[in-house]
Design a protein around this motif. Structure first.
Motif, PDB file in Angstrom:
ATOM      1  N   ALA A 302       0.934  -1.038   0.319  1.00 34.74           N
ATOM      2  CA  ALA A 302       0.111   0.355   0.162  1.00 34.74           C
ATOM      3  C   ALA A 302       0.936   1.357  -0.262  1.00 34.74           C
ATOM      4  CB  ALA A 302      -1.077   0.398   1.135  1.00 34.74           C
ATOM      5  N   ALA A 303       2.284   1.359   0.628  1.00 34.04           N
ATOM      6  CA  ALA A 303       2.917   2.615   0.218  1.00 34.04           C
ATOM      7  C   ALA A 303       3.352   2.855  -0.432  1.00 34.04           C
ATOM      8  CB  ALA A 303       4.023   2.469   1.172  1.00 34.04           C
ATOM      9  N   GLU A 304       3.631   1.457  -1.555  1.00 33.80           N
ATOM     10  CA  GLU A 304       4.079   1.890  -2.965  1.00 33.80           C
ATOM     11  C   GLU A 304       3.071   2.343  -3.582  1.00 33.80           C
ATOM     12  OE1 GLU A 304       6.310  -1.735  -4.350  1.00 33.80           O
ATOM     13  OE2 GLU A 304       7.354  -1.556  -2.857  1.00 33.80           O
ATOM     14  N   ALA A 305       1.957   1.920  -3.446  1.00 34.56           N
ATOM     15  CA  ALA A 305       0.718   2.263  -4.456  1.00 34.56           C
ATOM     16  C   ALA A 305       0.520   3.834  -3.918  1.00 34.56           C
ATOM     17  CB  ALA A 305      -0.503   1.626  -3.760  1.00 34.56           C
ATOM     18  N   PHE A 306       0.559   4.489  -2.716  1.00 32.00           N
ATOM     19  CA  PHE A 306       0.480   5.552  -2.508  1.00 32.00           C
ATOM     20  C   PHE A 306       1.676   6.383  -3.193  1.00 32.00           C
ATOM     21  CE2 PHE A 306      -2.018   4.021   1.854  1.00 32.00           C
ATOM     22  CZ  PHE A 306      -2.970   4.625   1.202  1.00 32.00           C
ATOM     23  N   LEU A 308       3.107   5.749  -5.745  1.00 27.09           N
ATOM     24  CA  LEU A 308       3.066   5.534  -7.325  1.00 27.09           C
ATOM     25  C   LEU A 308       1.463   6.560  -7.864  1.00 27.09           C
ATOM     26  CD1 LEU A 308       3.405   4.221 -10.135  1.00 27.09           C
ATOM     27  CD2 LEU A 308       1.757   3.126  -9.774  1.00 27.09           C
ATOM     28  N   LEU A 309       0.802   6.671  -6.725  1.00 27.86           N
ATOM     29  CA  LEU A 309      -0.047   7.674  -6.719  1.00 27.86           C
ATOM     30  C   LEU A 309      -0.702   9.076  -6.931  1.00 27.86           C
ATOM     31  CD1 LEU A 309      -3.360   5.205  -6.352  1.00 27.86           C
ATOM     32  CD2 LEU A 309      -2.880   6.103  -8.795  1.00 27.86           C
ATOM     33  N   ASN A 310       0.769   9.282  -5.792  1.00 34.22           N
ATOM     34  CA  ASN A 310       1.400  10.647  -5.245  1.00 34.22           C
ATOM     35  C   ASN A 310      -0.559  11.592  -3.988  1.00 34.22           C
ATOM     36  OD1 ASN A 310       3.175  13.190  -5.088  1.00 34.22           O
ATOM     37  ND2 ASN A 310       2.135  14.101  -6.980  1.00 34.22           N
ATOM     38  N   VAL A 311      -0.533  10.056  -3.461  1.00 35.28           N
ATOM     39  CA  VAL A 311      -1.413  10.413  -2.341  1.00 35.28           C
ATOM     40  C   VAL A 311      -0.759  10.775  -1.553  1.00 35.28           C
ATOM     41  CG1 VAL A 311      -3.268  10.770  -3.948  1.00 35.28           C
ATOM     42  CG2 VAL A 311      -2.843   8.535  -2.715  1.00 35.28           C
ATOM     43  N   SER A 312      -1.117  10.325  -0.220  1.00 39.95           N
ATOM     44  CA  SER A 312      -1.124  10.456   0.646  1.00 39.95           C
ATOM     45  C   SER A 312      -1.581   9.481   1.298  1.00 39.95           C
ATOM     46  CB  SER A 312      -0.646  11.218   2.306  1.00 39.95           C
ATOM     47  OG  SER A 312      -1.976  11.629   2.125  1.00 39.95           O
ATOM     48  N   GLU A 313      -1.323   8.636   3.195  1.00 41.34           N
ATOM     49  CA  GLU A 313      -2.030   7.134   3.598  1.00 41.34           C
ATOM     50  C   GLU A 313      -3.954   7.751   3.843  1.00 41.34           C
ATOM     51  OE1 GLU A 313      -0.007   4.923   6.085  1.00 41.34           O
ATOM     52  OE2 GLU A 313       1.681   4.518   4.858  1.00 41.34           O
ATOM     53  N   ASP A 314      -3.913   9.605   4.198  1.00 36.07           N
ATOM     54  CA  ASP A 314      -4.901  10.149   4.833  1.00 36.07           C
ATOM     55  C   ASP A 314      -6.008  10.604   4.109  1.00 36.07           C
ATOM     56  OD1 ASP A 314      -3.396  10.009   7.112  1.00 36.07           O
ATOM     57  OD2 ASP A 314      -2.359  11.550   7.387  1.00 36.07           O
ATOM     58  N   ASN A 353      -3.883   0.329 -11.617  1.00 40.55           N
ATOM     59  CA  ASN A 353      -4.778  -0.469 -11.114  1.00 40.55           C
ATOM     60  C   ASN A 353      -4.213  -2.103 -10.279  1.00 40.55           C
ATOM     61  OD1 ASN A 353      -6.802   0.153 -13.473  1.00 40.55           O
ATOM     62  ND2 ASN A 353      -6.119  -1.396 -15.089  1.00 40.55           N
ATOM     63  N   VAL A 354      -3.266  -1.972 -10.523  1.00 41.00           N
ATOM     64  CA  VAL A 354      -2.991  -2.704  -9.335  1.00 41.00           C
ATOM     65  C   VAL A 354      -2.414  -2.175  -7.661  1.00 41.00           C
ATOM     66  CG1 VAL A 354      -0.675  -3.962  -8.145  1.00 41.00           C
ATOM     67  CG2 VAL A 354      -1.557  -4.363 -10.252  1.00 41.00           C
ATOM     68  N   ALA A 355      -1.794  -0.601  -7.644  1.00 41.95           N
ATOM     69  CA  ALA A 355      -2.474   0.461  -6.614  1.00 41.95           C
ATOM     70  C   ALA A 355      -3.518   0.320  -5.890  1.00 41.95           C
ATOM     71  CB  ALA A 355      -1.080   1.846  -6.849  1.00 41.95           C
ATOM     72  N   TRP A 356      -4.485   0.525  -7.175  1.00 44.76           N
ATOM     73  CA  TRP A 356      -5.884   0.912  -6.841  1.00 44.76           C
ATOM     74  C   TRP A 356      -5.927  -0.425  -5.505  1.00 44.76           C
ATOM     75  CZ3 TRP A 356      -9.379   3.169  -4.277  1.00 44.76           C
ATOM     76  CH2 TRP A 356     -10.629   2.789  -4.834  1.00 44.76           C
ATOM     77  N   ASP A 357      -5.796  -1.679  -6.421  1.00 39.57           N
ATOM     78  CA  ASP A 357      -6.728  -2.294  -6.309  1.00 39.57           C
ATOM     79  C   ASP A 357      -5.887  -2.998  -4.504  1.00 39.57           C
ATOM     80  OD1 ASP A 357      -7.946  -3.696  -7.903  1.00 39.57           O
ATOM     81  OD2 ASP A 357      -6.529  -4.780  -8.766  1.00 39.57           O
ATOM     82  N   LEU A 358      -4.861  -2.669  -4.436  1.00 37.49           N
ATOM     83  CA  LEU A 358      -3.564  -2.605  -2.802  1.00 37.49           C
ATOM     84  C   LEU A 358      -4.802  -1.552  -2.008  1.00 37.49           C
ATOM     85  CD1 LEU A 358      -0.291  -3.077  -4.545  1.00 37.49           C
ATOM     86  CD2 LEU A 358      -1.067  -4.759  -2.940  1.00 37.49           C
ATOM     87  N   ILE A 359      -4.674  -0.109  -1.844  1.00 36.96           N
ATOM     88  CA  ILE A 359      -5.217   0.729  -1.087  1.00 36.96           C
ATOM     89  C   ILE A 359      -6.731  -0.032  -0.914  1.00 36.96           C
ATOM     90  CG2 ILE A 359      -5.760   2.996  -1.363  1.00 36.96           C
ATOM     91  CD1 ILE A 359      -3.588   4.218  -3.462  1.00 36.96           C
ATOM     92  N   GLN A 360      -7.398  -0.647  -2.248  1.00 38.51           N
ATOM     93  CA  GLN A 360      -9.072  -0.855  -1.916  1.00 38.51           C
ATOM     94  C   GLN A 360      -8.736  -1.802  -0.749  1.00 38.51           C
ATOM     95  OE1 GLN A 360     -10.651  -2.215  -5.385  1.00 38.51           O
ATOM     96  NE2 GLN A 360     -11.889  -0.224  -4.801  1.00 38.51           N
TER      97      GLN A 360
END
Length: 364
Positions: A302-306, A308-314, A353-360
């Motif tokens: 999830a950290a790598e996904a955040f 990649l998308l240039n967003v934070s965990e919050d 798409n992989v990043a979105w799946d990990l964040i969900q």
């Protein structure tokens, strides 16, 4: 000596003189006119210019006539014609002189016509019979005149030849050939200006040398770019063998590297255009290599996904969803300009798409 024998002996002597003297005069005229004819050839005849080359030996530089050139040697027709005319003139004068003092004028005139005909053809017949020795003599005189007139610029022409050899080697490394013969240009510049003075000729030859040096630096630099592109393309083929990336982009780059447009720009010394084409190929190859290595890595957490998308965990999930939709529109393959961009857009969408799946999964 009896009186009856005098006319016969005089006839024999006069006949010999009527033949030998015109031949001697004709030969003298030929050897006097030959240097003038050769000097004219040096100035005006491009075939002679092609046969002249510089020979570098232990004794130094010298102009020589290339014996193996495709252009066959020429018979000196103009000096031969002048020799024939001079012989004919002497024979005609002799005939008139002998006929005026003889009681058999018709015989002298008839003999004179025969002698004139023989003298008129004799130089060409002799030249045809002894053509090989004559060719060698003409070439020796041509070399002597060439060195007398052109040796002052031999060193500069030799240096141009060395630069031309290096230019040809650079082209050969790319599988191409230069359409500009710098040695021929230097030789033509020398021959065109040598008769105006040494300073004028040297100035023109040095101008050709400076241009050849510039062309050498340009083609060597572009040859390095060309070779680097070949190596990078080979690396990309090896790197993509184990990856699920379409080879179409690589084939397109290979076609561009082999294209007639690039070959024409290089062979015609359009350096700026060739540089732009090679730089664009290099840049696209760099993109492909990045796709096969660094950019191909998929996020694994999830950290790598955040990141990649240039967003934070919050960041709220609906905001992240909006960002993802914007990315999907921006990286849609249908917006790609070429196959390389299409491959890159497809890969980026897979990462999104992989990043979105990990964040969900992480938020669930």
């Amino acid at each position: 000596m009896c009186v009856a024998e005098m006319p016969a002996r005089l006839l024999i002597i006069a006949s010999l003189l009527a033949i030998v003297l015109p031949l001697l005069v004709g030969a003298s005229v030929f050897f006097v006119a030959l240097p003038w004819w050769i000097d004219r050839l040096l100035r005006l005849d491009p075939k002679i210019h092609e046969r002249l080359r510089l020979d570098a030996s232990e004794g130094g530089l010298a102009w020589v006539v290339d014996p193996g050139h495709a252009t066959p040697p020429r018979l000196p027709h103009l000096p031969l014609a002048l020799a024939a005319l001079a012989g004919v003139a002497v024979a005609a004068i002799e005939t008139a002189a002998f006929a005026s003092r003889s009681g058999v004028r018709d015989l002298w005139y008839e003999s004179g016509i025969i002698v004139v005909a023989l003298i008129l053809l004799a130089p060409f017949i002799i030249a045809r019979i002894f053509r090989r020795p004559l060719y060698r003599h003409v070439e020796r005189v041509l070399e002597r005149h060439g060195n007398d007139k052109l040796l002052f610029a031999a060193q500069a022409i030799y240096e141009i030849g060395e630069v031309g050899r290096q230019i040809n080697e650079a082209y050969a490394s790319m599988g191409l050939r230069s359409r500009v013969d710098v040695v021929r240009l230097g030789r033509e510049a020398l021959l065109a200006h040598a008769w105006l003075g040494q300073d004028s000729a040297l100035t023109e030859v040095i101008r050709i040398r400076i241009k050849a040096d510039y062309d050498l630096r340009s083609v060597q630099y572009l040859a390095r770019l060309f070779t680097d592109a070949r190596i990078a393309l080979k690396r990309a083929r090896i790197a993509f063998q184990e990856l699920e990336i379409s080879p179409d982009a690589l084939e397109q780059l290979d076609d561009r590297l082999r294209s007639r447009a690039l070959a024409d720009a290089l062979e015609e010394a359009r350096w700026s255009e060739a540089h732009d084409l090679l730089e664009k190929i290099q840049a696209d190859l760099g993109k492909l290599l990045d796709m096969g290595t660094r950019e191909r890595a998929m996020p694994e957490s999830a950290a790598e996904a955040f990141r990649l998308l240039n967003v934070s965990e919050d960041t709220p999930l609906d905001v992240i969803k909006t960002v993802i939709n914007a990315y999907r529109r921006a990286w849609h393959p249908d917006l790609a300009r070429d196959e390389i961009e299409r491959q890159r857009c497809t890969l980026r969408l897979q990462q999104i798409n992989v990043a979105w799946d990990l964040i969900q999964r992480a938020r669930a």
